[in-house]
Enzyme design. Structure first.
Site: not given
Ligand code: TXE
Length: 482
Positions: A249, A283
């Site tokens: 990720e 994020c």
């Protein structure tokens, strides 16, 4: 009182380290949260070996035994939510409300995977050949390394460790150097909840030193990583060459589209919460507002007005809306991107370094107005309280600009027009789409992840995690004699 000293934990035991690192409170740099005895590659090796040795025992437990450990750990996390939230706010700089939300999320994740361990995951079906039966079963992958960033110090470790353990894997956790205390607490809670020694190990060390061992050792079967693109590429190289599984990720550049059909108040709140919540260090942060011409000026004025009352201060103070930036290098990165934006023609509102009663990394929220979608600030992840605004003629151009992102993690739209929202959900190139919601803020029981350069490998969390943390076995059985 001198700060407590934390060490790595291998096979259930503390491991002293040679070097010490002070874990400082970003709201008050004089406050040392704890000191960490840093481990080197030798301890990383030991941790991997401990995980390997514990694998037969842990993978041989029943789903009920695994569920009980995770459920007990989840209960302790929830029971200690206020205390852990205070630690998290002190260590990372989220506000207390945000920190408590994250801690509760970690507890919920542990309980979700306690339940998931007990769910049926296999299949039994007829073969295409007469008389033959087929079963598809799921088995643990083996030894898993979890490498986590600083921005969600307890939730990200939880959402990697919980499914790994639920499905019978053993784990080595390597948290970011900036947030060792939250990770240590989580590992301690899980170990005391009944894990056998070595099922979960903690390596507190510098990524550059212990990382290569934790990703490149032949005993490591899978690596789940959240962090920067550069480090993610190193993890990818180290796992791919030896055929280990990898799940990466790597962040996002998340657009929030606001059209003239939006409820302006909803849109402003979506941007404020999505862009500046958790100091923008998510994020999934709404880092680009793409606004249609008809509503652009009104929207920018409303956001600017709302930000003028946004209180930046000590993460643990009651009247704080936004805590500090996590450390000095992140602050420098934020300021560098704002300078680049100015050079490329943006007008920046806010984005000033602030003085507070105690020295900390305080930055006022920044809005960069008048940017174009190809500007640097719109193509690279800033990871701070910085939002840029792009003006577009209409919805079609807004969609095109939103889909220009190469880190397509989450994309949002604010509109009351059903046709527009349906079209956006269908045609967005992001892994997650939000309608009249901030791009940040997701559920734990559904898959999480992006497209493009944002993610690699199977999805994390919820029903998605089983794909990464298990491997299937297909077995064919013939009765033998008719
Ligand atoms: O990330 P790193 P950092 C982005 C964000 C931030 C920047 C740097 O832009 O400003 O990355 O943050 C470990 N092998 N994001 O320095 O270095 C490291 O110890 C194996 C976005 O924290 O990628 C830590 O545990 N591991 C992101 C983890 O990798 C290594 C969240 C992440 O650190 C290693 C965080 C190596 N060679 C940062 N070197 C998001 N979008 O979610 C370091 N590590």
């Amino acid at each position: 009182m001198s700060p407590r000293v934390l060490t790595s934990i291998v096979a259930g035991l503390p491991v002293p380290g040679a070097d010490r690192l002070a874990d400082r409170n970003p709201s008050n740099l004089d406050d040392v949260v704890c000191e960490v005895e840093l481990s080197g590659p030798d301890v990383a090796h030991d941790a991997v070996r401990a995980a390997q040795q514990a694998l037969p025992r842990w993978s041989g437990t029943t789903p009920w035994q695994r569920a009980e450990v995770l459920d007990r750990a989840g209960s302790e996390v929830l029971a200690r939510a206020d205390e852990l939230a205070d630690l998290l706010a002190r260590e990372e700089g989220k506000t207390l409300i945000e920190a408590r939300g994250e801690v509760v999320r970690a507890g919920q994740i542990l309980k979700y995977y306690a339940g998931s361990a007990l769910q049926p995951h296999g299949q039994a079906l007829d073969s295409v050949r007469p008389g033959v039966e087929v079963t598809v079963t799921r088995e643990p992958v083996g030894v898993v390394t979890a490498i986590t960033p600083w921005n969600f110090p307890i939730a990200i470790p939880a959402w990697k460790i919980a499914p790994a353990l639920a499905y019978g894997n053993t784990v080595v956790l390597k948290p970011a150097e900036l947030v060792p205390a939250c990770a240590w607490e989580l590992v301690d809670i899980l170990n005391r909840a009944g894990l056998p020694p070595g099922a979960l190990n903690l390596v507190l060390g510098r990524g550059s030193q212990v990382g290569p061992v934790l990703t490149g050792s032949p005993e490591v079967d899978a690596v789940t990583f959240t962090g920067s693109v550069g480090t993610g590429q190193a993890v990818m190289a180290s796992t791919m060459t030896r055929g280990a599984k990898a799940q990466l990720e790597l962040g996002g550049k998340n657009p929030l589209v606001v059209t003239e059909h939006a409820d302006l108040q909803v849109a402003v709140e979506c941007l404020i919460q999505g862009g500046f919540g958790s100091t923008g260090q998510r994020c999934t942060a709404s880092s680009i507002a793409i606004v249609t011409d008809a509503v652009h000026d009104r929207f920018v004025a409303a956001v600017t007005q709302r930000l003028a009352t946004w209180r930046v201060g000590d993460a643990r103070a009651d009247d704080t809306d936004m805590g500090p930036v996590v450390d000095s290098s992140q602050l420098e990165q934020d300021l560098r991107y704002l300078e680049i934006a100015r050079t490329q023609g943006a007008e920046v509102v806010g984005g000033e370094v602030l003085d507070r009663a105690r020295a900390g990394h305080y930055l006022s929220p920044a809005l960069a107005v008048g940017t174009t979608i190809t500007d640097t600030i719109n193509t690279e992840e800033v990871f701070g309280p910085v939002v840029s605004v792009v003006r577009v003629p209409d919805y079609a151009d807004a969609l095109a600009a939103a889909n220009a992102s190469t880190m397509n993690l989450s994309a949002g739209i604010c509109t009351t027009d059903l046709a527009e929202s349906s079209h956006f959900k269908r045609h967005s190139s992001a892994g997650m789409v939000m309608v009249n919601l901030p791009t940040a803020g997701v559920d734990f029981h559904v898959p999480f992840g992006g497209r493009g350069a944002s993610s690699y490998g199977p999805r994390e969390q919820g029903t998605g995690a089983i794909e990464f943390f298990t491997t299937t076995k297909t077995a064919y059985t013939s009765p033998g004699a008719p």
